[in-house]
Structure formats: C-alpha cells, structure tokens
Design a protein around this motif. Sequence first.
Motif, PDB file in Angstrom:
ATOM      1  N   PHE A  64       0.737  -1.218   0.227  1.00  0.00           N
ATOM      2  CA  PHE A  64       0.038  -0.007  -0.135  1.00  0.00           C
ATOM      3  C   PHE A  64       0.680   1.196  -0.110  1.00  0.00           C
ATOM      4  CE2 PHE A  64      -3.006  -3.079   1.113  1.00  0.00           C
ATOM      5  CZ  PHE A  64      -4.100  -2.506   0.369  1.00  0.00           C
ATOM      6  N   GLY A  65       2.021   1.284   0.464  1.00  0.00           N
ATOM      7  CA  GLY A  65       3.029   2.136   0.498  1.00  0.00           C
ATOM      8  C   GLY A  65       3.553   2.721  -0.904  1.00  0.00           C
ATOM      9  N   LYS A  66       3.269   1.661  -1.773  1.00  0.00           N
ATOM     10  CA  LYS A  66       3.677   1.974  -3.399  1.00  0.00           C
ATOM     11  C   LYS A  66       2.633   2.524  -4.295  1.00  0.00           C
ATOM     12  CE  LYS A  66       7.945   0.287  -2.772  1.00  0.00           C
ATOM     13  NZ  LYS A  66       9.042   0.945  -2.881  1.00  0.00           N
ATOM     14  N   ILE A  67       1.265   2.729  -3.601  1.00  0.00           N
ATOM     15  CA  ILE A  67       0.340   3.209  -4.363  1.00  0.00           C
ATOM     16  C   ILE A  67       0.432   4.426  -4.995  1.00  0.00           C
ATOM     17  CG2 ILE A  67      -2.014   3.851  -4.269  1.00  0.00           C
ATOM     18  CD1 ILE A  67      -2.675   1.470  -2.452  1.00  0.00           C
ATOM     19  N   GLU A  68       0.918   5.308  -4.203  1.00  0.00           N
ATOM     20  CA  GLU A  68       1.300   6.870  -4.711  1.00  0.00           C
ATOM     21  C   GLU A  68       2.307   6.757  -6.037  1.00  0.00           C
ATOM     22  OE1 GLU A  68       2.264  11.175  -3.584  1.00  0.00           O
ATOM     23  OE2 GLU A  68       2.656   9.794  -2.152  1.00  0.00           O
ATOM     24  N   ASP A  69       3.264   6.042  -5.851  1.00  0.00           N
ATOM     25  CA  ASP A  69       4.317   5.790  -6.820  1.00  0.00           C
ATOM     26  C   ASP A  69       3.734   5.345  -7.944  1.00  0.00           C
ATOM     27  OD1 ASP A  69       6.354   6.829  -5.322  1.00  0.00           O
ATOM     28  OD2 ASP A  69       7.004   5.072  -4.898  1.00  0.00           O
ATOM     29  N   THR A  70       2.855   4.314  -8.007  1.00  0.00           N
ATOM     30  CA  THR A  70       2.238   3.532  -8.914  1.00  0.00           C
ATOM     31  C   THR A  70       1.322   4.783  -9.894  1.00  0.00           C
ATOM     32  OG1 THR A  70       2.461   1.502  -7.902  1.00  0.00           O
ATOM     33  CG2 THR A  70       0.835   1.581  -9.723  1.00  0.00           C
ATOM     34  N   VAL A  71       0.633   5.320  -8.947  1.00  0.00           N
ATOM     35  CA  VAL A  71      -0.296   6.262  -9.644  1.00  0.00           C
ATOM     36  C   VAL A  71       0.497   7.212 -10.309  1.00  0.00           C
ATOM     37  CG1 VAL A  71      -1.832   8.271  -8.798  1.00  0.00           C
ATOM     38  CG2 VAL A  71      -2.347   6.136  -7.945  1.00  0.00           C
ATOM     39  N   LEU A  72       1.413   7.852  -9.863  1.00  0.00           N
ATOM     40  CA  LEU A  72       2.187   8.715 -10.724  1.00  0.00           C
ATOM     41  C   LEU A  72       2.713   8.291 -11.859  1.00  0.00           C
ATOM     42  CD1 LEU A  72       4.020  10.519  -7.548  1.00  0.00           C
ATOM     43  CD2 LEU A  72       2.298  11.536  -8.835  1.00  0.00           C
ATOM     44  N   ASN A  73       3.457   7.127 -11.653  1.00  0.00           N
ATOM     45  CA  ASN A  73       3.800   6.509 -12.904  1.00  0.00           C
ATOM     46  C   ASN A  73       2.680   6.123 -14.034  1.00  0.00           C
ATOM     47  OD1 ASN A  73       6.852   5.621 -12.977  1.00  0.00           O
ATOM     48  ND2 ASN A  73       6.187   5.250 -11.061  1.00  0.00           N
ATOM     49  N   ALA A  74       1.696   5.653 -13.322  1.00  0.00           N
ATOM     50  CA  ALA A  74       0.612   5.490 -14.449  1.00  0.00           C
ATOM     51  C   ALA A  74       0.163   6.546 -15.127  1.00  0.00           C
ATOM     52  CB  ALA A  74      -0.700   4.646 -13.538  1.00  0.00           C
ATOM     53  N   ALA A  75       0.043   7.715 -14.422  1.00  0.00           N
ATOM     54  CA  ALA A  75      -0.456   8.993 -15.129  1.00  0.00           C
ATOM     55  C   ALA A  75       0.292   9.484 -16.130  1.00  0.00           C
ATOM     56  CB  ALA A  75      -0.481  10.158 -13.940  1.00  0.00           C
ATOM     57  N   GLU A  76       1.757   8.886 -16.312  1.00  0.00           N
ATOM     58  CA  GLU A  76       2.551   9.283 -17.179  1.00  0.00           C
ATOM     59  C   GLU A  76       2.532   7.743 -18.307  1.00  0.00           C
ATOM     60  OE1 GLU A  76       6.109  10.607 -15.877  1.00  0.00           O
ATOM     61  OE2 GLU A  76       5.308  11.904 -14.525  1.00  0.00           O
ATOM     62  N   GLY A  77       1.908   7.065 -18.043  1.00  0.00           N
ATOM     63  CA  GLY A  77       1.755   5.753 -19.070  1.00  0.00           C
ATOM     64  C   GLY A  77       2.772   5.015 -18.665  1.00  0.00           C
ATOM     65  N   LYS A  78       3.752   4.929 -17.235  1.00  0.00           N
ATOM     66  CA  LYS A  78       4.608   4.083 -17.104  1.00  0.00           C
ATOM     67  C   LYS A  78       4.497   3.018 -16.100  1.00  0.00           C
ATOM     68  CE  LYS A  78       7.400   7.770 -16.388  1.00  0.00           C
ATOM     69  NZ  LYS A  78       8.671   8.546 -15.978  1.00  0.00           N
ATOM     70  N   GLU A  79       5.219   2.097 -16.384  1.00  0.00           N
ATOM     71  CA  GLU A  79       5.100   0.958 -15.331  1.00  0.00           C
ATOM     72  C   GLU A  79       5.939   1.033 -14.382  1.00  0.00           C
ATOM     73  OE1 GLU A  79       2.976  -1.792 -15.136  1.00  0.00           O
ATOM     74  OE2 GLU A  79       1.934  -1.796 -16.913  1.00  0.00           O
ATOM     75  N   ILE A  80       5.767   0.276 -13.190  1.00  0.00           N
ATOM     76  CA  ILE A  80       6.737   0.274 -12.056  1.00  0.00           C
ATOM     77  C   ILE A  80       7.513  -1.090 -12.487  1.00  0.00           C
ATOM     78  CG2 ILE A  80       7.228  -0.299  -9.464  1.00  0.00           C
ATOM     79  CD1 ILE A  80       5.254   1.931  -8.776  1.00  0.00           C
ATOM     80  N   ASN A  81       8.606  -1.217 -12.788  1.00  0.00           N
ATOM     81  CA  ASN A  81       9.445  -2.185 -13.206  1.00  0.00           C
ATOM     82  C   ASN A  81       9.125  -3.476 -12.266  1.00  0.00           C
ATOM     83  OD1 ASN A  81       9.891  -1.352 -15.710  1.00  0.00           O
ATOM     84  ND2 ASN A  81      12.036  -0.570 -14.781  1.00  0.00           N
TER      85      ASN A  81
END
Length: 187
Positions: free
Chosen positions: A166-183
Amino acid sequence: MKIGYCLTGSFCTFEKSIQTIKDMVNKGYDITPVMSENAYNTDTRFGNAKDIVSEIEDITGKTTIHTIVDAEPIGPKRMFDVLVVAPCTGNTLAKLVSGITDTAVTMAVKSHLRNSKPVVIGVSTNDALGAAAKNIGALMNYKNYYFVPMGMDDCVKKPKSMVCDFGKIEDTVLNAAEGKEINKKLI
C-alpha cells in the motif's frame, strides 16, 4: 490530480487503504471514494461498514460512490485522472478480465477505461498464486492497467496469498499517469 479510489471486499486491508487515502489527501490529491456494494454494506470483524464509510468520507470530504448507477457517469464526465482499485479481490480481478460489470467498482473501471485512462490495481487476495493468477497475468497484459508491487503476506499459513504494498500506491499512480509501469511488480 483527481483520483477515484475504489475498495472491494478484502476487509482485512481496509485500514491500510484508509491510511493511504489519508496520506494522499494530505499531499493534496483530490480523492473520491468508490466502494463495491459488499464493501459499502458489510459489517465484519474488521469494522462496522457505516463507521468505515463515514471515516473515508470524513477524510476525503466526498460522498462514496457505491452503486452502478452512480458509477456509470465516471467516464462520460471524465471525473478522474487515475482510478485506483485497492484492495482488489480475486473476485474483482476475474470480473475485470471477463468484462463483467455488476458492481459499482467494475462499472467505475469500465466507465473510466472508455477514455483510455489508467487504472491502478492493488491486489489483495488469498488465491493470487492459485485461481486468481491467470487473471492477474491477463490484466497485466491489458492496456491501461498498472499494478502496485505485491508480495506474499504469509507464505506458511496462506501459501497462495498476495497483497500489494500500500505504500507504493502513490508511486504507481504517478507512473501510471505518465503511462509508465513500475518495473518491480513482485516483492
């Protein structure tokens, strides 16, 4: 950023979702809660449904979308930049893969996707490495779905269970907003 934050019936992780919502609101995100009908109405050993809904609405300052009818306008009105589903149960994963739209959350996803906008999935299911594995794999290959990194939560007592970080949700959101995956999706 406007975010629709959906909760489905992994009641044991609601506390983590509520903390994530609180943290994101405190950082300035505009969050509207969306809950499946079961998540919205079911009292469990993890809390009384009305108390949980009230807490989330107090944090966000928004009324919870909890019916199919109320979720349908999400896409046509372009209500959100990103839609988060966390916790996302195995049941919800199966419905999303199969195009089943029978809850407020599945309707929210369907409606949001009509605009090719990102959907962030935070898995929480006891069968992620069992029956739900094929659905996780399928959704990972669908366009506009982004997964929060996840890992096993108890490999001894629940050998097929996985929960997102759950601590990675914000990072995932920010990446997704730019069309990028967290590797790194598995932790």
